[in-house]
Enzyme design. Structure first.
Site, PDB file in Angstrom:
ATOM      1  N   GLU A   1       0.815  -1.236   0.000  1.00  0.00           N
ATOM      2  CA  GLU A   1       0.000   0.000   0.000  1.00  0.00           C
ATOM      3  C   GLU A   1       0.841   1.275   0.000  1.00  0.00           C
ATOM      4  O   GLU A   1       0.566   2.208   0.764  1.00  0.00           O
ATOM      5  CB  GLU A   1      -0.979  -0.010   1.182  1.00  0.00           C
TER       6      GLU A   1
ATOM      7  N   GLU B   1      -5.516  -8.402  -0.303  1.00  0.00           N
ATOM      8  CA  GLU B   1      -6.257  -8.052   0.919  1.00  0.00           C
ATOM      9  C   GLU B   1      -7.704  -7.803   0.519  1.00  0.00           C
ATOM     10  O   GLU B   1      -7.973  -6.923  -0.307  1.00  0.00           O
ATOM     11  CB  GLU B   1      -5.695  -6.803   1.602  1.00  0.00           C
TER      12      GLU B   1
HETATM   13  O1  AHR Z   1      -5.398  -5.700   7.058  1.00  0.00           O
HETATM   14  C1  AHR Z   1      -5.282  -4.522   7.813  1.00  0.00           C
HETATM   15  C2  AHR Z   1      -4.533  -3.425   7.094  1.00  0.00           C
HETATM   16  O2  AHR Z   1      -5.308  -2.961   6.029  1.00  0.00           O
HETATM   17  C3  AHR Z   1      -3.223  -3.799   6.440  1.00  0.00           C
HETATM   18  O3  AHR Z   1      -2.151  -3.738   7.309  1.00  0.00           O
HETATM   19  C4  AHR Z   1      -3.075  -2.755   5.380  1.00  0.00           C
HETATM   20  O4  AHR Z   1      -2.314  -3.185   4.294  1.00  0.00           O
HETATM   21  C5  AHR Z   1      -4.490  -2.391   5.027  1.00  0.00           C
HETATM   22  O5  AHR Z   1      -4.700  -1.024   5.000  1.00  0.00           O
END
Ligand code: AHR
Length: 511
Positions: free
Chosen positions: A173, A292
């Protein structure tokens, strides 16, 4: 009663199920590692501190690959802190989650745990505060057999054989201003390209994931992917996607339809990848790692009752974002998995975030029990039964009206069929909150001979759409038999109650 029809033709499919889309994620965040998968001294822990109660739930859920060690955490992490004798490892401040990292769990422990859980390791490197040198050292440490500084250090630390980690994320990210070491697309693209090059010089067999947008709403979404891939197209194999969904202001209809957003998000990233491919006259195909995704109630910051981003005090394993998932959330999770499966021609890896305690399908109390959240069930069944070809469905469904997406299909589905065994698995949700729906399967080139399995997740008796599995009621919501499936003269019909998710596995033969 409203009715729907689903056409499944034996010859219409989009490719084989990429088993890596049933991935999960373990971050050094909150209680995912510490008191989640790892809790020395817990009555269920083995000699390595791995909680066997958690491990057996993980195996039952069936993730195929687990991303590690972050997440936002990785952007400030020194991987060397997590190797070597435990008593010598430094305690550090983790700025991402305002936590004290003890480093008693690190790379060797995770690789051992992954072996015990029978999952592939997907390792993320730090491209927030670090760069090319740390990245190539880590690949040498993990994958080079022996005879060099880093590989011999691994051996000295107890791992004679290389870890042979194939999947690597080039940071996390980095388009997000919250990220430690946040970068512009050009800054990140150049760093990712050079890191990728150096890592592949150490081990050409690895597969690399470039960081995509943190979510579809990012102001740089689209241009970020375009710029990053323009720098890295030849070096990387995947670009990442991240998406978290939640119900806003009681608008359950829009929330239940969020797979529409996921479908469109994936289509947008596919278009961007292919635009870069065409403009750059590349022949190789970059695909997507949706590394994610989940339901996440991002309610607020800085509270110990609802701790979502950072804790107030520096602690070693504070409770962070331990969302409790309802029946509604489980139906959404099911439909998000359908979306990933429907895009299995381009989404080759996906990781539900996260695995234990932190926005997770499994909850584990420190010193206490571990149990399945509602969202455990769609993941477990789809991971278990999605085999062979991903079928291209035609769905004719009654509509539900939503504020966010307009009219959407009440019935959302995905299906796979294994040519070798003849097993056809249908994963199906009724997103309508009011009406049960009759569904007829129009099978073409396939004859259904018997029902191997039919299970349903819906509002339990005496419950409502908010019912969840809690410490006190760990099995309030689970799968129950779906009795309505019938095969009559080759025609399959079933009935789904309002707000439900189901799996139907059929034995079939060719016609
Ligand atoms: O999964 C929680 C968080 O969400 C992670 O650390 C990040 O990559 C995202 O913003």
């Amino acid at each position: 009663m409203p009715s729907a029809r689903i056409v499944i033709d034996r010859d219409f499919h989009i490719g084989q199920v990429p088993r890596r889309i049933f991935g999960s994620f373990v971050e050094h965040m909150g209680r995912c590692v510490y008191t989640g998968i790892y809790e020395p001294g817990h009555p269920e822990a083995d000699s390595r501190g791995f909680r066997q109660d958690v491990l057996s739930l993980v195996k039952e859920m069936g993730p195929t690959v687990v991303r590690y060690p972050g997440g936002n955490f990785v952007s400030g992490y020194r991987w060397e802190d997590g190797v070597g004798p435990t008593q010598d490892r430094p305690r550090r401040l983790d700025g991402a989650w305002h936590t004290i990292e003890t480093n008693t769990f690190g790379l060797h422990e995770f690789v051992d745990w992954a072996k015990a859980a029978d999952v592939e390791v997907m390792e993320a490197i730090n491209l927030g505060t670090r760069g090319v040198e740390a990245a190539r050292a880590l690949v040498e440490y993990a994958n080079h057999p022996s005879g060099t500084y880093w590989s011999d250090l691994r051996r000295a630390n107890g791992a004679e054989a290389p870890f042979d980690i194939k999947l690597w994320c080039l940071g996390n990210e980095l388009d997000g201003p919250w990220q430690i070491g946040h970068k512009t697309a050009d800054e990140y693209g150049r760093l990712a390209q050079e890191s990728a090059k150096a890592m592949k010089l150490v081990d050409p067999s690895i597969e690399l994931v470039a960081v995509g947008s943190s979510n579809r709403g990012m102001p740089t979404f689209g241009t970020w992917e375009h710029t990053v891939l323009s720098h890295t197209y030849e070096e990387v194999d995947y670009v990442s996607m991240h998406a978290y969904y939640q119900e806003h202001d009681g608008d359950a209809a829009s929330f239940l339809a969020e797979a529409v957003d996921m479908d469109a998000f994936i289509d947008g990233v596919v278009a961007t990848i292919d635009a870069v491919k065409a403009a750059g006259k590349h022949t190789k195909q970059v695909n997507i790692s949706f590394d994610e995704w989940n339901v996440w109630y991002q309610r607020g910051l800085d509270s110990e009752d609802q701790p979502h981003q950072v804790a107030k005090e520096w602690k070693t394993h504070p409770r962070l974002i331990e969302d409790s998932y309802s029946v509604t959330d489980a139906v959404v999770v099911g439909t998000l998995l359908h979306s990933l499966l429907r895009h299995g021609d381009r989404v080759k890896i996906a990781n539900q975030a996260q695995l234990v305690n932190v926005i997770a399908p499994i909850l584990a109390e420190e010193g206490g029990p571990a149990w399945r959240q509602t969202s455990f069930w769609p993941f477990a069944r789809i991971s278990e039964l999605a085999r062979g070809n991903i079928m291209q469905l035609v769905v004719e469904s009654p509509k539900v009206s939503t504020a966010k997406f307009g009219d959407v299909d009440a019935v959302d589905a995905a299906a796979t069929r294994d040519e070798d065994t003849g097993k056809l698995a249908l994963f199906i949700a009724n997103r309508g909150l009011e009406d049960a729906t009759e569904i007829a399967l129009d099978l073409r080139g396939i004859a259904a001979t018997s029902v191997a399995r039919a299970e349903l997740l819906t509002v339990p008796e005496g419950g409502d759409r908010h019912t969840a599995n809690t410490l006190q009621a760990q099995q309030a919501v689970g799968l129950v038999p779906l009795d309505s499936v019938q095969i009559d003269d080759g025609v399959v019909t079933l009935r789904l109650p309002a707000l439900s998710w189901a799996v139907v596995e059929l034995e079939t033969s060719r016609t």
